[in-house]
Design an enzyme around this catalytic site. Structure first.
Site, PDB file in Angstrom:
ATOM      1  N   SER A 145      40.179  54.203  24.485  1.00 24.83           N
ATOM      2  CA  SER A 145      40.688  53.669  25.285  1.00 24.83           C
ATOM      3  C   SER A 145      41.075  54.591  26.620  1.00 24.83           C
ATOM      4  O   SER A 145      40.189  55.482  27.126  1.00 24.83           O
ATOM      5  CB  SER A 145      41.989  52.721  25.108  1.00 24.83           C
ATOM      6  OG  SER A 145      42.549  51.995  26.064  1.00 24.83           O
ATOM      7  N   ASP A 304      39.942  52.100  33.257  1.00 24.90           N
ATOM      8  CA  ASP A 304      39.874  53.020  32.187  1.00 24.90           C
ATOM      9  C   ASP A 304      38.459  53.404  31.625  1.00 24.90           C
ATOM     10  O   ASP A 304      37.467  52.541  31.639  1.00 24.90           O
ATOM     11  CB  ASP A 304      41.057  52.674  31.305  1.00 24.90           C
ATOM     12  CG  ASP A 304      40.763  51.679  30.273  1.00 24.90           C
ATOM     13  OD1 ASP A 304      40.004  50.731  30.676  1.00 24.90           O
ATOM     14  OD2 ASP A 304      41.601  51.466  29.356  1.00 24.90           O
ATOM     15  N   ASP A 306      37.096  52.212  28.617  1.00 25.96           N
ATOM     16  CA  ASP A 306      36.466  51.180  27.926  1.00 25.96           C
ATOM     17  C   ASP A 306      36.685  49.961  28.937  1.00 25.96           C
ATOM     18  O   ASP A 306      36.378  48.814  28.419  1.00 25.96           O
ATOM     19  CB  ASP A 306      36.823  50.999  26.730  1.00 25.96           C
ATOM     20  CG  ASP A 306      38.404  50.611  26.461  1.00 25.96           C
ATOM     21  OD1 ASP A 306      39.135  51.112  27.352  1.00 25.96           O
ATOM     22  OD2 ASP A 306      38.622  49.857  25.538  1.00 25.96           O
ATOM     23  N   ASP A 308      39.012  47.998  30.043  1.00 26.31           N
ATOM     24  CA  ASP A 308      39.941  46.926  29.803  1.00 26.31           C
ATOM     25  C   ASP A 308      41.434  46.862  30.536  1.00 26.31           C
ATOM     26  O   ASP A 308      41.975  45.846  30.563  1.00 26.31           O
ATOM     27  CB  ASP A 308      40.246  46.644  28.207  1.00 26.31           C
ATOM     28  CG  ASP A 308      40.886  47.925  27.471  1.00 26.31           C
ATOM     29  OD1 ASP A 308      41.259  48.933  28.199  1.00 26.31           O
ATOM     30  OD2 ASP A 308      41.233  47.813  26.379  1.00 26.31           O
TER      31      ASP A 308
END
Length: 575
Positions: A145, A304, A306, A308
């Site tokens: 993340s 960010d 990834d 999400d």
């Protein structure tokens, strides 16, 4: 230390481990503290999976710890008779993400489990979408993340598209922990997996389906087409997975004035332009804000690695500066827009529900009450919001309208069961387009919400305590607070105290005691007078203890003063 040293020695000598691993370990042979940190325990497979520092060792993210965790997951899937349904696998731009995705896939295939692997990096929410499209029993995302570059991780999803929750998470953890030796781990070559029909690629077709699902969520597509080209948007994917899907959805909806930060456009797991690829961090916006000044942008957006989480800045027409929006604020802009527009169109369901977490901002309580919509609070973590969607469907109880958490994550629609920054970008830009049609900006709209519902403001303080000593300090801190519950914090009386680990709720006003109604978790919550609150919890993914604080003021100045005072008081609890 002796046991760690023995395991270290085995890794150095056992031919199972490759030459690169041995060379890395031999380079630290004189550093006893580093050896202990790498080998004093196994990298813990927690309720969300693995997350740790990259490197050789049992307490690090590497191909061997990934394989071992995957063997445990494979054993569980076989126990559930889900081999044929298969597992979908996605990965982000982090170092070794591609390799770890391949290792996980080949371990599953060697256990007779069909795998579907994305052909290149993709956002986490698209994995949640894809595994349901494919009818898979499980999914894996290789990502850490928003953590710094030295980290990577491994998140496990189940058939509903959400991350694993109780009791399944505990059952999978037991299977992972039962894999006590690397000799128990199966793997095979890619060629073998393909020959046996166990390895499949996911590509453009799933991307197209994902985009189509997002477009269905636009409330006023004609308005967006009319107003979208007039908005100037600066966007940065922070070297992550958001670049292609975010640009695609904006372009296809009619937002044609999009400027991408060139230095941060391409994927790079070293994150060379930021120390911390987190859209919650102002420093991550430095290049985007500079570009925004140059092009006179209305909106500045960052996702960010990834994709999400979404961070937002908007231009304030009063002074020309760019103001940041917390995750709570951007969530409230989207929430109120959805509810107000659905109500105006007579599409607001009687059983509509909004889902958030106990540490998120409380303005949602006022907004949902205003529109007659149910608000459900869960433990921290978007997997619990995703789990509620499953419950709604199983029980035919509520119709999901929106979910958000304070840590810059939200979900419009049920195409995914995790926070989705691609859909958040789309929704927020629709709100901005609607505001433009009304002759106002996002900043002005946010102030309208403050005026109407109250000046809710929140803060998050974190204390980082690394290593095994840090873990002990965090544990000691939590025990000290829960055993001596303060009667007041910052001069505000504690009206209610909740210990979610003990499942105890104490009401100090009525003198009654009950349960929290939520699963066990190491979280302490204080409801204070004057609509203030604070919450304390160790991070589930980082070596940190987190202090969440919230207040309600009569105006910005009053809320700021209250928040500063309460934040200072809460921080003393950690001393």
């Amino acid at each position: 230390m002796m046991e760690a040293k023995n395991i270290y020695q085995k890794w150095c000598e056992d031919p199972y481990f490759d030459e690169e691993t041995r060379a890395e370990l031999l380079a630290i042979r004189e550093d006893e503290k580093e050896i202990e940190e790498r080998f004093y325990k196994n990298l813990e497979f927690g309720t969300g999976g693995l997350r740790g520092i990259l490197g050789a060792g049992t307490n690090r993210m590497n191909r061997y710890t990934v394989r071992k965790a995957t063997q445990g997951l494979a054993n569980y899937i076989i126990r559930e008779n889900g081999q044929k349904r298969g597992v979908a696998i996605a990965y982000d731009s982090r170092r070794y993400s591609t390799e770890f995705a391949r290792e996980a896939a080949l371990c599953l295939a060697a256990n007779g489990i069909t795998v579907y692997v994305f052909d290149s990096l993709r956002p986490t929410p698209e994995l949640s979408f894809a595994l349901r499209q494919l009818g898979c029993i499980s999914g894996i995302v290789i990502t850490a993340s928003h953590n710094p570059a030295e980290y990577n991780g491994y998140k496990v999803y189940w058939e509903d598209g959400a991350q694993i929750t109780a009791p399944r998470d505990g059952e999978i953890i037991r299977e992972v922990n039962a894999v006590s030796d690397f000799s128990q781990v199966n793997t095979m070559t890619l060629e073998q997996a393909e020959e046996q029909g166990l390895y499949h690629m996911i590509g453009k077709e799933t991307d197209d389906l994902y985009m189509a699902a997002l477009k269905k969520l636009v409330i006023h597509p004609d308005m967006v087409r009319e107003q979208g080209s007039g908005l100037k948007i600066v966007y940065t994917p922070l070297h992550g997975t958001g670049n292609l899907p975010v640009r695609r959805i904006l372009a296809e909806l009619g937002f044609t004035n999009v400027y991408v930060v060139p230095e941060q456009e391409l994927p790079d797991g070293n994150f060379p332009t930021v120390s911390y690829p987190n859209p919650e961090d102002r420093n991550a916006f430095a290049m985007a804000l500079k570009l925004a000044e140059q092009v006179d942008a209305d909106l500045v957006l960052a996702t960010d690695p990834d994709a999400d989480r979404l961070g937002v800045y908007a231009k304030n027409p009063e002074n020309g500066s760019y103001e940041s929006f917390t995750g709570n604020m951007s969530g409230m802009l989207i929430l109120e827009y959805i509810l107000s527009q659905k109500k105006a169109m007579q599409q607001l369901p009687e059983n509509g529900a909004v889902v958030t977490t106990i540490v998120s901002g409380k303005m949602a309580r006022a907004i949902t009450a205003d529109y007659g919509v149910k608000l459900i609070e869960t433990l921290t973590g978007f997997k619990y919001i995703g789990e509620q969607i499953k419950f709604f469907e199983q029980e035919h109880s509520f119709e999901y309208l929106f979910g958000y958490e304070e840590s810059y994550g939200c979900l419009v629609g049920t195409h995914a069961r995790d926070k989705d920054a691609v859909v958040a970008v789309m929704a927020l830009c629709e709100v901005a387009a609607w505001c433009r049609q009304q002759g106002r900006t996002l900043c002005e709209q946010m102030n309208r919400l403050f005026d109407r519902y109250g000046y809710y403001k929140e803060a998050l303080c974190t204390v980082t305590l690394k290593g095994q000593d840090g873990a002990k300090q965090i544990q000691t801190m939590m025990e000290a607070i829960r055993t001596q519950v303060p009667a007041e914090i910052g001069g505000l009386a504690v009206r209610q105290f909740r210990d979610y680990r003990a499942d105890v709720r104490k009401d100090f006003v009525s003198g009654t005691e009950g349960t929290t109604g939520l699963p066990a978790s190491n979280v302490l919550y204080f409801a204070l007078e004057n609509d203030a609150w604070c919450c304390i919890r160790p991070s589930g993914t980082e070596p940190k203890i987190k202090f969440y604080i919230g207040v309600k003021g009569v105006d910005h100045a009053d809320a700021d003063a209250k928040l500063a005072a309460l934040t200072g008081a809460v921080q003393t609890l950690a001393e």
